[in-house]
Structures are given as C-alpha cells and as structure tokens.
Scaffold this motif. Structure first.
Motif, PDB file in Angstrom:
ATOM      1  N   GLY A  16      32.459  41.992  22.070  1.00  0.00           N
ATOM      2  CA  GLY A  16      33.694  42.685  22.437  1.00  0.00           C
ATOM      3  C   GLY A  16      33.734  43.176  23.870  1.00  0.00           C
ATOM      4  N   TYR A  17      32.591  43.110  24.567  1.00  0.00           N
ATOM      5  CA  TYR A  17      32.546  43.592  25.960  1.00  0.00           C
ATOM      6  C   TYR A  17      33.488  42.790  26.849  1.00  0.00           C
ATOM      7  N   ASP A  18      33.406  41.473  26.772  1.00  0.00           N
ATOM      8  CA  ASP A  18      34.229  40.640  27.643  1.00  0.00           C
ATOM      9  C   ASP A  18      35.715  40.848  27.375  1.00  0.00           C
ATOM     10  N   GLU A  19      36.069  41.004  26.115  1.00  0.00           N
ATOM     11  CA  GLU A  19      37.476  41.251  25.776  1.00  0.00           C
ATOM     12  C   GLU A  19      37.937  42.600  26.301  1.00  0.00           C
ATOM     13  N   GLU A  20      37.037  43.581  26.286  1.00  0.00           N
ATOM     14  CA  GLU A  20      37.410  44.932  26.719  1.00  0.00           C
ATOM     15  C   GLU A  20      37.662  44.994  28.226  1.00  0.00           C
ATOM     16  N   ILE A  21      36.913  44.223  29.000  1.00  0.00           N
ATOM     17  CA  ILE A  21      37.095  44.291  30.451  1.00  0.00           C
ATOM     18  C   ILE A  21      38.142  43.311  30.956  1.00  0.00           C
ATOM     19  N   ALA A  22      38.611  42.425  30.083  1.00  0.00           N
ATOM     20  CA  ALA A  22      39.599  41.433  30.507  1.00  0.00           C
ATOM     21  C   ALA A  22      40.927  42.112  30.835  1.00  0.00           C
ATOM     22  N   GLY A  23      41.601  41.593  31.843  1.00  0.00           N
ATOM     23  CA  GLY A  23      42.903  42.125  32.218  1.00  0.00           C
ATOM     24  C   GLY A  23      43.808  41.011  32.705  1.00  0.00           C
ATOM     25  N   PHE A  24      44.959  41.390  33.239  1.00  0.00           N
ATOM     26  CA  PHE A  24      45.942  40.432  33.714  1.00  0.00           C
ATOM     27  C   PHE A  24      45.425  39.653  34.922  1.00  0.00           C
ATOM     28  N   THR A  26      42.733  37.733  36.685  1.00  0.00           N
ATOM     29  CA  THR A  26      41.523  37.007  36.289  1.00  0.00           C
ATOM     30  C   THR A  26      40.750  36.455  37.481  1.00  0.00           C
ATOM     31  N   GLY A  27      41.203  36.742  38.679  1.00  0.00           N
ATOM     32  CA  GLY A  27      40.596  36.142  39.856  1.00  0.00           C
ATOM     33  C   GLY A  27      39.366  36.841  40.373  1.00  0.00           C
ATOM     34  N   ALA A 307      44.875  34.233  38.085  1.00  0.00           N
ATOM     35  CA  ALA A 307      44.085  34.648  39.246  1.00  0.00           C
ATOM     36  C   ALA A 307      44.955  34.659  40.487  1.00  0.00           C
ATOM     37  N   TYR A 308      44.842  35.713  41.274  1.00  0.00           N
ATOM     38  CA  TYR A 308      45.664  35.818  42.473  1.00  0.00           C
ATOM     39  C   TYR A 308      45.043  36.786  43.469  1.00  0.00           C
ATOM     40  N   PRO A 371      48.159  32.526  44.366  1.00  0.00           N
ATOM     41  CA  PRO A 371      47.347  32.136  43.210  1.00  0.00           C
ATOM     42  C   PRO A 371      46.032  31.517  43.681  1.00  0.00           C
ATOM     43  N   LEU A 372      44.967  31.804  42.963  1.00  0.00           N
ATOM     44  CA  LEU A 372      43.646  31.388  43.414  1.00  0.00           C
ATOM     45  C   LEU A 372      43.130  30.130  42.735  1.00  0.00           C
ATOM     46  N   ASP A 373      43.832  29.600  41.769  1.00  0.00           N
ATOM     47  CA  ASP A 373      43.363  28.393  41.106  1.00  0.00           C
ATOM     48  C   ASP A 373      43.270  27.259  42.131  1.00  0.00           C
ATOM     49  N   GLY A 374      42.065  26.788  42.375  1.00  0.00           N
ATOM     50  CA  GLY A 374      41.863  25.716  43.328  1.00  0.00           C
ATOM     51  C   GLY A 374      41.829  26.180  44.774  1.00  0.00           C
ATOM     52  N   THR A 375      41.936  27.476  45.010  1.00  0.00           N
ATOM     53  CA  THR A 375      41.921  28.001  46.375  1.00  0.00           C
ATOM     54  C   THR A 375      40.919  29.150  46.430  1.00  0.00           C
ATOM     55  N   ASP A 376      40.049  29.139  47.423  1.00  0.00           N
ATOM     56  CA  ASP A 376      39.091  30.235  47.491  1.00  0.00           C
ATOM     57  C   ASP A 376      39.721  31.454  48.154  1.00  0.00           C
ATOM     58  N   VAL A 377      39.115  32.598  47.932  1.00  0.00           N
ATOM     59  CA  VAL A 377      39.657  33.855  48.427  1.00  0.00           C
ATOM     60  C   VAL A 377      39.689  33.879  49.946  1.00  0.00           C
ATOM     61  N   ALA A 378      38.665  33.351  50.581  1.00  0.00           N
ATOM     62  CA  ALA A 378      38.611  33.364  52.045  1.00  0.00           C
ATOM     63  C   ALA A 378      39.789  32.614  52.646  1.00  0.00           C
ATOM     64  N   ALA A 379      40.187  31.508  52.032  1.00  0.00           N
ATOM     65  CA  ALA A 379      41.327  30.744  52.542  1.00  0.00           C
ATOM     66  C   ALA A 379      42.616  31.540  52.390  1.00  0.00           C
ATOM     67  N   ALA A 380      42.786  32.212  51.255  1.00  0.00           N
ATOM     68  CA  ALA A 380      43.980  33.032  51.049  1.00  0.00           C
ATOM     69  C   ALA A 380      44.023  34.180  52.046  1.00  0.00           C
TER      70      ALA A 380
END
Length: 442
Positions: A16-24, A26-27, A307-308, A371-380
């Motif tokens: 249940g830990y992973d479910e508890e920390i999950a949020g909108f 995801t990035g 993820a964003y 959105p971060l799908d397929g894009t790294d944070v540094a590029a954004a």
C-alpha cells in the motif's frame, strides 16, 4: 502498514505504500521514509511530532498535483482522506478539510446558488491551491481564493494545533495564505463563497496552422482592454500529440484558444465576445450560458495522472511581439509538446489583502506546462528558460501555484518585502526548518 494507535502508517516495504504516495503528478518520484495517512488532526499532530523527534523533513500531499519534495527520505503527510465539505448557505461560507477538491466544493455549493473561487481543474486540492494564492476562473471579479479565507486550522512544527484568524494571529494568518505549506500542515479552512449560480463561458478555438498565432494573441490582448472585471479570460496554445487515446479531431492539431468566464447575462456575454469571433474562422466554439457546476468544461483540463514540468512568469505588461516569439518557440516547430497559457490579471486581483500573495499590481501571467513523456526534464527546463527569457524585460516574478514540478528553484516567487516577512515567520514557527520546501524563505 502499521495500525498502531489506529493510525495509518506506511513504510517503503509495506503493502500500500506506493498507492499512498501516488498522485496526479507522475513525473517526479519521491520516496518518503514514512507516510502518515491522516484521517484527523490528531493524525497530523502525530506525524509532525514524529518528524520533529527524528529531525526529518515534512512534506504534505492531498491530490498530488504539486510535488512534496520535502518528504524525500523524510515524512509525508497524506491528507486525501480529510475531505469533509460543509456549506453554511446563510453565511455564504464553506468549511473544508485538507483533502477536499474544488469539484467537491463546487458540487456542495451549487444547490445553494453559491460557488467557490476554484481553479480550472475540479480535481485539484482546494486547500493547497488556496495556500498558494488560488487564481480562479472568476478571479478578475472576486480576486484570489486566499482573499476570501476566514480562518485556518494548522498544525505547526511544534506539534500544536492552531485555529488561526486575521484577528487572533494576524501575522501567521498573513503568511499561511500565499506562503504555501512552509509554516505547517493546514488541516482545514473556512472560506467565503460567492453568489454565482450560472455564468456565460466556454472556449473559442482556432487552427494555429491556418491562422497566425501571434496575430491571434495581438487581437486577444487588444480585446482584453475593453473588458469589465466581471469577465475573466485566458489565451492558450498547444500542439496535441497524434495519440490514439485522443479524439480524432484533436490528434496532431495545433489549437489556439480563448477561454471565457463571465457572470453577466448571456446577451451581454455574446456582445462582449463578438470581437473574438472576428479574429478568424473558429474550429470550435463552446461559448454558452451554463450552470456553474459545468464551469470545469471551460478549460476541460485532463483528469488523468500524468508527468509534466511546469513554471510561470508574472508580468507587468504584455509585450505581444515578444509573446508571439514565445508562441513560435513552443509551437509546432518545438521538439516536444508545450502547453502555453496567458492569463489577464488585474481587476480584483490588484486589491490589497491581508495575505502574502505577491505581485498584486501585475497585469499578466504566462505559464508553460511541458508533458515529460519522451522528454527529459533538462530539455523542458531549457525551453522554459529560453521562452521566459523572451519576456524577461516585463517580468516581476513567478507564481507559486504554477511551479508544478518546476518548483526546483526559489527565485522570483516573492518580492523582497514579502520574502523577508515570511522568513521572520519561518524563524518563529519552524526554526528547525522541518517544512523544507523547495521555495524556502529562510
């Protein structure tokens, strides 16, 4: 999972830990050492006391649209179960728990002909959004959500539950509203509602490939100069991905839209938006009279976790030529998808209030979400830096509400005077810096 003393406590090895920390959001992954699933103020007191005793940082998460980075390796207080909503129709107020969403509040207020000063997405946590200021869809008429708070219940770093009002603890009241979750865990608040049962609103969208986005922005900016405070609007531009889960009419399209919320009559709304319809051939036009309960359809924000990376810039004015360059940089020629939104400020947002929401005299806000799908944070981050650099000559700061995932730098979130006052409050109420936010003021 540990039910000691009837408390929900999760550690990384627990089911249940992973479910508890999950949020909108995801990035960005955070791994707290311990998570308290709070169902009451007593649970929050226990969490804060545990953190203080073990010198651990504390993060707070309701719906998880933001990023509780302070909880990495420390304590996370999950408040999503504390979602009570109680409307006092006679007083035009609502008392809500830390986990309540704007959608829940709007639904509870609607039968009384009342509305909250909510943002565009119904799934956002009402308390956390308000602590960051709360820029809503009716903000030019009524101001920030924080301006309407009557009282807050908060557990400060010493483990003390406090009922905070402008009269009882004026300085703490001031700092909690606009200072975010940097001074304690707010477990609930009482906030005013407005007598709005219906509005005229929606969005008009143009094909950004067939029309010139910069020209549309120029037309939009000129149009806003004619508007009463009762009309709040924004301009958006994005290239939709060619994703199969999207409706066919959106896949791969570059749409430029103007969103409108107006509390006047439908006839007056039609008159006011007429110049927008002359900007070009619309591919869709949803402007109409609607019950306030349908106001979320104006923006139709995505309601699924993803993820964003997001950030913003608050501007004294809008240089439409520079903003047009920003649109070109983030449009179809970009290597990845970027969602740009330009908000007209002013009106009631400029009124002084007893809170720490900064930059009251600003005229505009530009925010970019990538959105971060397929894009790294540094590029954004690099695209954001280049884009915001184009309008830097009119920048006065950034918005805490819209540093989602991008709250990785503290610069510009407050003017020097506000930052100094918040630092003094921090030294008083959290000298050990348990609420180690990534926008720390000390």
């Amino acid at each position: 999972m540990d039910f000691t003393a009837q408390r929900l406590v999760f550690r990384p090895e627990d089911a249940g830990y992973d479910e508890e920390i999950a949020g909108f959001q995801t990035g960005f992954a955070t791994r707290p050492a311990i998570v308290f699933g709070a169902r009451s103020t007593d649970d929050v007191v226990a969490a804060v006391s545990y953190a203080a005793a073990h010198a651990l940082p504390i993060g707070v998460q309701a719906t998880g649209h933001g990023l509780p980075a302070a909880s990495e390796g420390g304590v996370l207080v999950s408040t999503r179960r504390m979602d009570s909503v109680r409307v006092d129709a006679a007083a035009r107020t609502v008392t809500l728990g830390a986990g309540a969403t704007w959608g829940q509040v709007a639904e509870a207020a609607a039968p009384h002909g009342l509305a909250p000063l909510n943002g565009s997405a119904p799934g956002v946590g009402a308390v956390s959004y308000t602590l960051g200021g709360g820029l809503g869809i009716l903000s030019r008429e009524f101001g920030y959500a924080a301006d309407h708070v009557r009282s807050l219940d908060v557990v400060t770093a010493d483990g003390t539950p406090r009922h905070v009002t402008a009269d009882g603890e004026p300085e703490l009241f001031w700092g909690l509203l606009g200072g975010g979750a940097n001074l304690g865990v707010v477990t609930g608040l009482e906030i005013g509602l407005v007598p709005v049962a219906r509005l005229y609103g929606g969005a008009i969208a143009f094909d950004g490939r067939a029309s010139e986005p910069a020209a549309l922005l120029r037309g939009y900016e000129a149009w806003t100069r004619t508007l009463p405070d009762e009309l709040t609007s924004s301009f958006s531009a994005l290239v939709y991905p060619a994703a199969p889960q999207l409706p066919p009419h959106l896949r791969g399209r570059y749409l430029v839209s103007v969103r409108v919320a107006f509390t006047g009559t439908e006839a007056e709304g039609e008159r006011l938006v007429a110049p927008l319809r002359e900007l070009g051939d619309a591919v869709s036009d949803t402007l109409r009279e609607m019950p306030y309960a349908e106001s979320h359809t104006i923006h139709s924000d995505p309601d699924f976790p993803h993820a964003y990376y997001g950030d913003s810039v608050v501007l004294s004015g809008l240089d439409v030529a520079a903003a047009g360059e920003l649109l070109a940089l983030t449009g179809p020629a970009a290597d990845a998808m970027h969602v740009v939104q330009v908000n007209q400020l002013g009106g009631a947002l400029a009124r002084p209030a007893a809170n720490a929401v900064p930059f009251r005299d600003a005229g505009w806000l530009i925010r970019i979400l990538s959105p971060l799908d397929g894009t790294d944070v540094a590029a954004a981050r690099a695209v954001h830096a280049q884009a915001f650099g184009l309008v830097a000559h009119e920048a006065v700061g950034r918005s805490l509400n819209f540093a989602f995932g991008g709250g990785d730098r503290p610069e510009g979130l407050y003017d020097p005077h506000t930052r100094k006052r918040l630092a003094e409050l921090k030294a008083t109420y959290d000298p050990a810096n348990l609420f180690r936010r990534n926008y720390d003021v000390n």
